[in-house]
Design a protein around this motif. Structure first.
Motif, mmCIF file in Angstrom:
data_model
loop_
_atom_site.group_PDB
_atom_site.id
_atom_site.type_symbol
_atom_site.label_atom_id
_atom_site.label_comp_id
_atom_site.label_asym_id
_atom_site.label_seq_id
_atom_site.Cartn_x
_atom_site.Cartn_y
_atom_site.Cartn_z
ATOM 1 N N ASP A 14 45.686 31.030 33.549
ATOM 2 C CA ASP A 14 45.989 32.424 33.222
ATOM 3 C C ASP A 14 45.727 33.383 34.374
ATOM 4 O OD1 ASP A 14 46.662 31.562 30.717
ATOM 5 O OD2 ASP A 14 44.809 32.215 29.757
ATOM 6 N N GLY A 15 45.086 32.899 35.423
ATOM 7 C CA GLY A 15 44.758 33.769 36.553
ATOM 8 C C GLY A 15 45.992 34.079 37.389
ATOM 9 N N GLY A 16 45.802 34.902 38.407
ATOM 10 C CA GLY A 16 46.903 35.289 39.283
ATOM 11 C C GLY A 16 47.203 34.215 40.308
ATOM 12 N N ALA A 17 47.656 34.662 41.459
ATOM 13 C CA ALA A 17 48.019 33.727 42.519
ATOM 14 C C ALA A 17 46.768 33.103 43.128
ATOM 15 C CB ALA A 17 48.830 34.447 43.588
ATOM 16 N N ALA A 18 46.863 31.820 43.465
ATOM 17 C CA ALA A 18 45.752 31.141 44.122
ATOM 18 C C ALA A 18 45.639 31.648 45.562
ATOM 19 C CB ALA A 18 45.976 29.632 44.104
ATOM 20 N N GLU A 19 44.385 31.772 46.027
ATOM 21 C CA GLU A 19 44.134 32.278 47.374
ATOM 22 C C GLU A 19 43.345 31.250 48.174
ATOM 23 O OE1 GLU A 19 43.425 36.823 47.440
ATOM 24 O OE2 GLU A 19 42.406 36.103 45.630
ATOM 25 N N ALA A 20 43.709 31.105 49.434
ATOM 26 C CA ALA A 20 42.998 30.187 50.314
ATOM 27 C C ALA A 20 41.815 30.863 50.982
ATOM 28 C CB ALA A 20 43.951 29.640 51.374
ATOM 29 N N VAL A 21 41.843 32.203 51.074
ATOM 30 C CA VAL A 21 40.780 32.976 51.715
ATOM 31 C C VAL A 21 40.422 34.150 50.810
ATOM 32 C CG1 VAL A 21 40.102 34.306 53.738
ATOM 33 C CG2 VAL A 21 41.635 32.341 54.004
ATOM 34 N N ILE A 22 39.119 34.375 50.581
ATOM 35 C CA ILE A 22 38.678 35.470 49.719
ATOM 36 C C ILE A 22 37.518 36.214 50.363
ATOM 37 C CG2 ILE A 22 39.445 34.393 47.562
ATOM 38 C CD1 ILE A 22 36.519 33.524 47.095
ATOM 39 N N ASN A 23 37.275 37.442 49.908
ATOM 40 C CA ASN A 23 36.113 38.238 50.310
ATOM 41 C C ASN A 23 35.281 38.543 49.066
ATOM 42 O OD1 ASN A 23 38.287 39.032 52.535
ATOM 43 N ND2 ASN A 23 36.244 39.365 53.368
ATOM 44 N N PRO A 24 34.384 37.649 48.688
ATOM 45 C CA PRO A 24 33.628 37.839 47.441
ATOM 46 C C PRO A 24 32.686 39.036 47.509
ATOM 47 C CG PRO A 24 33.485 35.568 48.260
ATOM 48 C CD PRO A 24 34.026 36.401 49.365
ATOM 49 N N ALA A 25 32.445 39.637 46.344
ATOM 50 C CA ALA A 25 31.479 40.724 46.204
ATOM 51 C C ALA A 25 30.515 40.361 45.076
ATOM 52 C CB ALA A 25 32.184 42.039 45.896
ATOM 53 N N THR A 26 29.322 40.907 45.120
ATOM 54 C CA THR A 26 28.325 40.644 44.091
ATOM 55 C C THR A 26 28.884 40.980 42.707
ATOM 56 O OG1 THR A 26 26.554 41.175 45.644
ATOM 57 C CG2 THR A 26 26.001 41.184 43.307
ATOM 58 N N GLY A 27 28.746 40.047 41.782
ATOM 59 C CA GLY A 27 29.245 40.249 40.424
ATOM 60 C C GLY A 27 30.630 39.695 40.185
ATOM 61 N N ASP A 28 31.305 39.231 41.236
ATOM 62 C CA ASP A 28 32.636 38.643 41.062
ATOM 63 C C ASP A 28 32.533 37.260 40.420
ATOM 64 O OD1 ASP A 28 33.878 40.799 42.217
ATOM 65 O OD2 ASP A 28 34.279 39.818 44.147
ATOM 66 N N TYR A 29 33.589 36.900 39.688
ATOM 67 C CA TYR A 29 33.715 35.550 39.141
ATOM 68 C C TYR A 29 34.992 34.923 39.684
ATOM 69 C CZ TYR A 29 30.149 36.913 35.716
ATOM 70 O OH TYR A 29 28.994 37.350 35.118
ATOM 71 N N TYR A 30 34.885 33.665 40.103
ATOM 72 C CA TYR A 30 36.035 32.930 40.624
ATOM 73 C C TYR A 30 36.113 31.559 39.963
ATOM 74 C CZ TYR A 30 36.615 36.233 44.508
ATOM 75 O OH TYR A 30 36.842 37.365 45.260
ATOM 76 N N VAL A 31 37.330 31.053 39.850
ATOM 77 C CA VAL A 31 37.538 29.632 39.577
ATOM 78 C C VAL A 31 38.060 29.024 40.862
ATOM 79 C CG1 VAL A 31 38.798 27.908 38.257
ATOM 80 C CG2 VAL A 31 37.985 29.978 37.121
ATOM 81 N N ILE A 32 37.451 27.943 41.303
ATOM 82 C CA ILE A 32 37.903 27.236 42.483
ATOM 83 C C ILE A 32 38.555 25.928 42.053
ATOM 84 C CG2 ILE A 32 35.597 26.224 42.821
ATOM 85 C CD1 ILE A 32 36.204 26.174 45.832
ATOM 86 N N LYS A 33 39.733 25.668 42.591
ATOM 87 C CA LYS A 33 40.428 24.412 42.312
ATOM 88 C C LYS A 33 40.175 23.470 43.469
ATOM 89 C CE LYS A 33 44.896 22.369 41.119
ATOM 90 N NZ LYS A 33 46.349 22.605 40.924
ATOM 91 N N LEU A 34 39.575 22.327 43.146
ATOM 92 C CA LEU A 34 39.166 21.353 44.143
ATOM 93 C C LEU A 34 40.210 20.252 44.296
ATOM 94 C CD1 LEU A 34 35.569 21.022 42.677
ATOM 95 C CD2 LEU A 34 36.256 22.497 44.574
ATOM 96 N N PRO A 35 40.145 19.476 45.354
ATOM 97 C CA PRO A 35 41.040 18.310 45.468
ATOM 98 C C PRO A 35 40.884 17.403 44.247
ATOM 99 C CG PRO A 35 39.926 18.728 47.554
ATOM 100 C CD PRO A 35 39.292 19.646 46.545
ATOM 101 N N GLY A 36 42.000 16.844 43.786
ATOM 102 C CA GLY A 36 41.957 15.986 42.606
ATOM 103 C C GLY A 36 42.037 16.768 41.315
ATOM 104 N N ASP A 37 42.469 18.044 41.386
ATOM 105 C CA ASP A 37 42.635 18.886 40.200
ATOM 106 C C ASP A 37 41.357 19.013 39.379
ATOM 107 O OD1 ASP A 37 45.255 19.478 40.784
ATOM 108 O OD2 ASP A 37 46.068 17.843 39.584
ATOM 109 N N LYS A 38 40.247 19.177 40.080
ATOM 110 C CA LYS A 38 38.983 19.511 39.434
ATOM 111 C C LYS A 38 38.719 21.002 39.643
ATOM 112 C CE LYS A 38 36.301 16.668 38.171
ATOM 113 N NZ LYS A 38 36.007 16.088 36.837
#
Length: 288
Positions: A236-260
């Motif tokens: 349901d999230g937006g476009a996947a990003e290869a580079v991000i600038n995280p800020a305190t309080g942000d939540y991310y889902v990371i997609k790992l190799p092997g679809d984990k």
């Protein structure tokens, strides 16, 4: 010419009573109460996906220029008739003040589907305001494991340090910190400080093995519980990003190799100019 001028004057005079009458018919509309969801922390303040049988908390702030009369809470299942939830002490509450601050705790049903939770605040004259939250209820998946500290002695919070400094600037999900000499295949997360950045640490994450990120909203550390939710948040999230600038309080889902997937909460971003000891601190949930 005189006749035309006279006729225009008569028409203008005839319109005056109409305008006055029109203005006199304007009715004063009483204002409705103000109702807001409380965000942050473990509150649910917007549409969200939760497993069956999951507790959730909605914080309510309401105010009005006159006394509030009632708070009504109802739930509609898959677009059906609104019902009063069972065992709900707040769902039909009589009030008597101009302000209201209350937490409501509900529980999703035992079947997958859509639940629309509606919150209505009203005064004694029937002026009301309603706000709703839609919960997509999903089947329970596998529970996620929590990774809040590393394996050092004593344990420390997970940190990805400035990559060109003396500390480890990468992380392998489910394993721990990774050094620059370790294989790139281990570097799910890597600080991307580069010589081209000069002396200013950008607080930027990338990856060396193809992992990508999606920033997500509507989820908190408490409400993200299983693999079904995690995969739904990614989808349901937006476009996947290869580079991000995280800020305190942000939540991310990371997609790992092997679809984990893993769910990441950024707990601190610390910049220490001139010594390359900058870092981003985080915790995450993951199912190996």
């Amino acid at each position: 010419m005189k006749k035309i001028k006279l006729l225009s004057t008569v028409i203008a005079m005839a319109l005056v009573p109409m305008l006055i009458t029109s203005c006199g018919d304007t009715e004063t509309v009483d204002p409705s109460p103000t109702l807001e969801f409380i965000g942050g922390g473990n509150y649910v303040s917007g549409d969200i996906t939760l497993p069956v049988g999951t507790d959730f908390t909605v914080g309510l702030n309401a105010s009005h220029d006159k006394n509030l009369e009632s708070l009504m809470i109802a739930v509609s299942i898959n677009g059906g008739t609104q019902l009063t939830p069972q065992n709900c002490g707040l769902c039909d509450t009589t009030l008597g003040d101009k302000t209201l601050r209350v937490d409501f705790t509900g529980t999703t049903g035992n079947q997958a589907g859509t639940e629309t939770w509606s919150f209505t605040i009203a005064d004694k004259d029937g002026n009301s305001t309603t706000k709703s939250i839609e919960i997509t209820v999903v089947a329970s998946g596998d529970a996620l494991f929590e990774y809040e500290q590393d394996n050092s002695s004593p344990p420390q919070p997970h940190r990805v340090w400035n990559f060109i400094g003396p500390n480890k600037g990468a992380h392998q999900i489910g394993q721990g910190s990774v050094a620059s000499a370790d294989p790139n295949s281990w570097k799910d997360i890597q600080d991307s400080m580069a010589a081209s950045d000069g002396s200013t640490w950008p607080g930027r994450w990338a990856s060396r093995n193809g992992s990508t990120y999606k920033k997500v909203t509507g989820y908190t550390w408490a409400t993200m519980q299983n693999t079904v939710q995690l995969e739904t948040a990614w989808t349901d999230g937006g476009a996947a990003e290869a580079v991000i600038n995280p800020a305190t309080g942000d939540y991310y889902v990371i997609k790992l190799p092997g679809d984990k997937y893993a769910f990441i909460e950024i707990t601190d971003v610390v910049s220490t100019p001139s010594d390359n000891l900058d870092y981003i601190q985080f915790r995450y949930k993951y199912r190996p």
